[in-house]
Design a protein around this motif. Structure first.
Motif: not given
Ligand code: 13P
Ligand code: SF4
Length: 320
Positions: A71-91
């Motif tokens: 629950a933030g903005v796109h670049f934050m969720a992208e950062t979470a995905k980059i740090l967790n490539p194997d997890k599902k990151v939703l926005i």
């Protein structure tokens, strides 16, 4: 987006029931909900962790959840995905962008790098994954000063995309970083004369400001820091009141941290505290519920972008 039949709809469950449903889904799906301080109070209340950009990135790196709902903005969720490539990151809303990220396109940065080949690229985390791929180091408003101080004094730096944060660091360190001309549309609206008027009306209040504010505001501030740093400051400081120069969402956490103190949010026109970030405020409880139900929208990035963008982010986390 289709919202028929959702809890919270007319005839459906009320807000509390919607929050209960989100809690149930989080448990069922082993999902963690990360929320920024600029989210509306009800989202901050239901989040598993609320923080500034730095703390959220650290939290995203350390989570054991299968799903990260950001629950933030796109670049934050992208950062979470980059740090967790194997997890599902939703926005909750894929269109929740940021004027700073929009101000710096990867193609333009490539051209700038070619012009300044002897400069390292230090990018504020408020940028796209593609810009991160072109960066040597990432910073947040919570660690930018510390990171820059740790770099060699003769290191030439190209700082993107926030000219206000970059200018503040230049003034604090005596550096001469080359600044990209981007700014946050929310903080840029705050004018020193209006902020000072509010302070004059409340002489007992100290002025605390986010470094995304322009130089004129920062120069009259009693304290400058990230959202988390501001919260730490009000906790440790003796003042009974504060004029707060940042986005409105922070007031919820401030009220919880220091319920006995008074906070006056600095508004764009000096009379109202209407400086809500239109991107942050795209997130709602309804969208969070739908997002968890559908496991969509999801952040998807190519392996190559993840590999390249992870390097300067990981470096930042090691240095923080
Ligand atoms: P921090 O979370 O680092 O305080 O930054 C604020 C911001 O602009 C997030 O969009
Ligand atoms: Fe971007 Fe400013 Fe909104 Fe933060 S508050 S997401 S920097 S536009």
């Amino acid at each position: 987006m289709e919202t028929k039949g959702m809890p919270g709809d007319k005839g459906g469950l009320e807000k509390q029931a919607l929050m209960d449903e989100i809690r149930r889904l989080k448990k069922e799906k082993n999902a963690v909900l990360l929320g920024h301080y600029y989210q509306v109070p009800e989202i901050q209340e239901i989040a598993d962790f609320v923080g500034d950009s730095l703390a959220l990135a650290q939290q995203a790196k350390n989570t054991t959840a299968d799903i990260i709902l950001f629950a933030g903005v796109h670049f934050m969720a992208e950062t979470a995905k980059i740090l967790n490539p194997d997890k599902k990151v939703l926005i909750p809303d894929l269109t929740a962008g940021c004027s700073l990220a929009d101000a710096c396109k990867a193609g333009d940065l490539k051209a700038m790098k070619a012009e300044y080949p002897d400069h390292m690229v230090l990018s504020y985390v408020n940028c796209s994954a593609e810009v991160k791929c072109l960066s040597d180091l990432i910073c947040t408003s919570g660690n930018a000063l510390k990171l820059v101080k740790s770099l060699l004094a003769d290191q030439k730096i190209l700082f993107v995309p926030d000219r206000n944060l970059g200018g503040y660091i230049n003034r604090m360190t005596g550096r001469n970083m080359k600044l990209w001309p981007g700014c946050c549309e929310v903080h840029e609206m705050l004018k020193a004369e209006n902020v000072l008027k509010l302070k004059q009306a409340h002489p007992e209040a100290k002025l605390i400001a986010h470094p995304e504010c322009n130089q004129a505001v920062l120069e009259v501030a009693d304290f400058v820091g990230s959202t988390a740093a501001m919260l730490k400051f009000i906790k440790e400081d003796a003042s009974p009141a504060y004029v707060v120069a940042t986005e409105t969402g922070i007031l919820h956490a401030m009220g919880k941290t220091c319920p006995e103190k008074t906070f006056y949010i600095a508004g764009a026109d000096g009379s109202c505290g209407c400086n809500d970030c239109p991107h942050m405020k795209k997130n709602t409880l309804e969208k969070i519920y739908r997002c968890l139900m559908d496991e969509s929208p999801e952040i998807l990035l190519s392996d190559e972008v993840i590999r390249q963008a992870a390097k300067p982010i990981e470096k930042m986390l090691r240095m923080s």
